[in-house]
Scaffold this active site. Structure first.
Site: not given
Ligand code: FE2
Length: 428
Positions: A58, A60, A153, A211, A214, A310, A316
């Site tokens: 997982h 990005h 997204q 996802h 979350e 992630d 993030w």
């Molecule tokens: Fe993610």
């Protein structure tokens, strides 16, 4: 018999010690104690752990290494991160996305991370990040397996062009169907998105990785819908729920019904401890909730659980170094799960389990598998997690692609010089 390469005196993840591993034609062709064979090259493992490569299920990659562009995340929340990414998106260029991704892949290889499932945002009518990462996927193929997920997204239903763009991305060769049901406008829209995305995966014969939930909302129910749709459509292990952080906050009675439903459906679960321990609980005062899903309980129900990274240095999360042992180490603390069995399991959760989720062919330290190997400065998997051990050597298809010197400190204490090897502190 003659091998291209022989690795002598290695410890294997299953505990076998003193093993020699023979490599020819990019594959592991023999494993045994003191193999009697010639080889073009001999690598002395000196009893260290020889493991299959790390797998990040997982990530990005379109956002990685963009920290601070155009500004930093002040609140530390998921939603500010999404807003910030939205500010950056119009300014992305093909070259910049590819350059950051390639730089990240270099870092990954140095850490023995040779397979990554990356979500790629399709909520940009130019599909610029999709095209950039498809190019990167081809370029890194000799040394890293990059699997891409079409990720809407801004919401599959909430964003006006997401549905069309997602299909376009799949047509271009993106591997997996993605989604973000908790970001749709309503719980009902989220459920409708889960159904639509699972149907696309079923129709195209693809995997789906959403996802899911979350958030800290104890009433978020999208993993329930995902399990039900995977069951209805017969997706089984082709379906994965990522994050699942609401499960942390859910009512215990409801979870007692949910866990068997997830297990029955055959779907996989992915927890991302580095990110969710920092993103979640941001609206709490004290006590402040941790953001990890119920890893021990999912495991106890037989659900395949893997750990993902992630984010690394993006809107993030401001830290990270492509080190899947950081992820395993953080999971031990965040869950918490401190038994020897559980710590040992976290090593599998960043190697064997995600390799199965990605469907990697020829994975593992076994005869016939690809000679994709990592030599760690550790005696066993638990010590590898404890030390976040140095990757002494990384091999891909039988070729050494990275070497890092062993960690050793020269001490001079009270006139008593000594050398300290961190792996010499293992329990007997
Ligand atoms: Fe993610």
């Amino acid at each position: 018999m003659a091998f291209d390469t022989i690795i002598r005196n290695a410890t294997l993840p299953d505990g076998r010690k003193g093993q020699d591993v023979g490599v020819s034609g990019g594959r592991i062709v023999a494993i045994g104690a003191r193999l009697d064979a010639e080889a073009g090259e001999t690598i002395e493992a000196q009893g260290h752990l020889l493991a299959p490569p790390f797998v990040d299920c997982h990530f990005h990659m379109d956002a990685t290494l963009s920290l601070g562009q155009p500004r930093l995340n002040v609140s530390g929340t998921l939603l500010e991160g999404i807003a910030l990414w939205g500010e950056l998106k119009p300014h992305l260029t093909h070259e910049a996305v590819a350059e950051r991704a390639l730089r990240y892949c270099d870092l990954a290889v140095s850490q023995g991370l040779l397979a990554v499932r990356s979500h790629v945002d399709v909520c940009d009518d130019r599909l610029l990040a999709v095209e950039a990462l498809l190019e990167v996927k081809k370029r890194v193929k000799p040394y890293l397996d990059l699997q891409l997920v079409a990720f809407p997204q801004d919401g599959y239903l909430r964003s006006p062009t997401a549905a069309r763009n997602l299909e376009r991305a799949l047509d271009l060769g993106v591997d997996v169907v993605g989604g973000i049901p908790h970001f749709e406008r309503t719980m009902a829209d989220g459920a409708a998105a889960v159904t639509a995305l699972c149907e696309i995966a079923a129709a195209r014969g693809l995997m789906v990785d959403l996802h899911c939930d979350e958030s800290d909302d104890p009433l978020s129910r999208h993993v329930e819908t995902l399990a039900a749709e995977a069951h209805r459509l017969g997706l089984g292990s082709r379906a994965t729920g990522s994050h699942l952080t609401s499960m942390h906050s859910m009512d215990n009675y409801y979870v007692s019904k949910l866990l068997p439903l997830i297990a029955e459906s055959g779907i996989n679960a992915i927890a991302n401890p580095l990110i969710n321990l920092t993103l979640q609980g941001r609206h709490d005062t004290y006590p402040r909730r941790r953001g990890m899903t119920r890893v021990a309980e999912l495991r106890a129900h037989g659900v395949p659980v893997a750990l993902g990274q992630d984010c690394v240095m993006d809107p993030w999360y401001g830290l990270g170094q492509a080190d899947m042992l950081d992820v395993a180490h953080m999971a031990v603390h965040g869950a918490p799960m401190t038994s020897r069995e559980a710590i040992r399991w976290t090593f599998d959760a960043v190697t064997e389990v995600p390799a199965r989720i990605l469907g990697l062919e020829g994975y593992g330290v076994r005869v016939g598998a690809h000679a994709d190997l990592v030599l760690l400065q550790a005696a066993d998997p638990i010590e590898a997690v404890r030390l976040r051990a140095t990757r002494l050597l990384v091999m891909r298809r039988g070729r050494v692609v990275a070497r890092t010197p062993a960690r050793e400190t020269a001490l001079t204490l009270a006139g008593r010089p000594s050398r300290l090897d961190p792996s010499s502190y293992a329990p007997g």
